[in-house]
Design an enzyme around this catalytic site. Structure first.
Site, mmCIF file in Angstrom:
data_model
loop_
_atom_site.group_PDB
_atom_site.id
_atom_site.type_symbol
_atom_site.label_atom_id
_atom_site.label_comp_id
_atom_site.label_asym_id
_atom_site.label_seq_id
_atom_site.Cartn_x
_atom_site.Cartn_y
_atom_site.Cartn_z
ATOM 1 N N LYS A 111 4.677 1.548 4.434
ATOM 2 C CA LYS A 111 5.758 1.504 4.224
ATOM 3 C C LYS A 111 7.043 0.637 4.437
ATOM 4 C CE LYS A 111 5.643 4.665 -0.080
ATOM 5 N NZ LYS A 111 4.566 5.802 0.224
ATOM 6 N N LYS A 194 -11.172 0.081 -7.586
ATOM 7 C CA LYS A 194 -10.668 0.812 -8.386
ATOM 8 C C LYS A 194 -10.000 0.240 -9.268
ATOM 9 C CE LYS A 194 -7.726 4.275 -5.918
ATOM 10 N NZ LYS A 194 -7.469 5.470 -5.232
ATOM 11 N N LYS A 197 -2.533 1.221 -10.537
ATOM 12 C CA LYS A 197 -1.822 0.895 -11.532
ATOM 13 C C LYS A 197 -0.674 -0.652 -10.215
ATOM 14 C CE LYS A 197 1.105 3.288 -10.707
ATOM 15 N NZ LYS A 197 1.055 5.582 -10.621
#
Ligand code: TRP
Length: 330
Positions: A111, A194, A197
């Site tokens: 992040k 997979k 989002k």
């Protein structure tokens, strides 16, 4: 009875991967364990949610959880920011977390790299807040994916350090939930790994049938088998993986057989069948989501009951921790 706990950040809608990867297990767990499922709206602050939509997103996730079958009478369903005890325990647990280990956390480094102008202390102590979520109910099991395992390990370290420092055996060391059957991983429709989002390859539980048909139709395929009994490439294997979850064994065998005979030109039918069977699963859920989302009275009631139950459990932990640490009781 053992305690299970799981949190989800209120960003976006649940997709088929969430449903088969997590929700189906949650539905079983709520029958067998003492369960806490909550919406981590404080954790969502790391991505700077819009104040105008934050609350709506929280209620949206809650509606989807309820529509999937989580039962507020069996499990404790609550919103993190409704529980002020979490904020206090978070302060206390911050004293068990070292700057060095926080700075080395994979999620923090990621992040910080993505957003170098906003490397704030909340981001750094994200794992402490998550540990607090878990320890405030002294949970035994946390059903998490690989990406959260480091946070869980840090939780165990904070718990151990607290116990050692105060000479108590108070906090459990929570472990990742290992169910008998493996967590099912639903692949994306783009031939990649997979469904997720951020990958933009999802079928959402609230998708209308037309949308699902279109997405499945657009799924990546190859040119067809190049002979008899060849190995399937990833993109085809992925469609079969989803088919196995939503269709009958007969249907799976039928298409498997088509592949093995080396026949061509049946992908269109496969996709039609796949879309149809996905829609069968999602339709009742979608309808319930829309009902619940519009039932403000019911949602308010669920939120209130959840907060009461969660605060009772959290308050007990906080009182005991304060006593262990030498604070006077309130
Ligand atoms: N960090 C988790 C995620 O991003 C969400 C979360 C917050 C959580 N607190 C938790 C998960 C406690 C499990 C237990 O997915």
């Amino acid at each position: 009875m053992k305690t299970v706990l799981s949190g989800i950040r209120p960003t976006g809608n649940l997709h088929l991967g969430n449903y088969y990867g997590a929700m189906v297990n949650f539905l079983k767990m709520q029958e067998e364990y003492k369960c806490f499922f909550f919406i981590a709206d404080w954790h969502a602050l790391t991505t700077h949610p819009d104040p105008k939509t934050l609350n709506a997103n929280v209620r949206n996730v809650l509606s989807e959880y309820l529509a999937c079958g989580l039962n507020p009478e069996k499990a404790t369903l609550y919103v993190q920011s409704d529980i002020p005890e979490i904020a206090e325990l978070y302060l206390l647990l911050n004293m068990q977390a070292y700057l060095g280990e926080l700075g080395k956390t994979v999620s923090f480094k990621e992040k910080a790299r993505q957003n170098p102008n906003n490397v704030n202390a909340g981001l750094l102590t994200y794992p402490v807040l998550m540990a607090t979520d878990i320890l405030i109910h002294n949970a035994n099991y946390v059903p998490v994916g690989k990406d959260q395992e480091q946070h869980l390990e840090m939780t165990r370290n904070f718990a151990k350090r607290f116990n050692n420092k105060y000479g108590v055996n108070y906090f459990n060391e929570p472990t990742a939930f290992a169910s008998n059957q493996q967590m099912i991983k639903i692949p994306g429709l783009d031939g990649s790994g997979k469904m997720g989002k951020s990958e933009g390859n999802c079928i959402y539980l609230i998708d209308e049938p037309k949308v699902i048909e279109k997405k499945v139709k657009g799924a990546l395929t190859d040119n067809g088998p190049e002979g008899e009994n060849t190995a399937k490439p990833d993109c085809i294997e992925n469609l079969f993986t989803i088919l196995k979850v939503v269709s009958t064994q007969e249907v799976v065998d039928y298409y498997d057989n088509l592949w093995n005979t080396g026949e061509q030109k049946w992908y269109g039918n496969l996709k039609k069948q796949l879309a149809e069977d996905i829609i069968k699963v999602t339709t009742p859920i979608r309808e319930r989501i829309n009902d619940i989302k519009n039932d403000e009275v019911y949602l308010n009631k669920v939120i209130k009951i959840g907060a009461e139950k969660a605060r009772e459990s959290a308050g007990k932990t906080l009182r005991e921790v304060r006593e262990i640490m030498g604070f006077r009781s309130l």
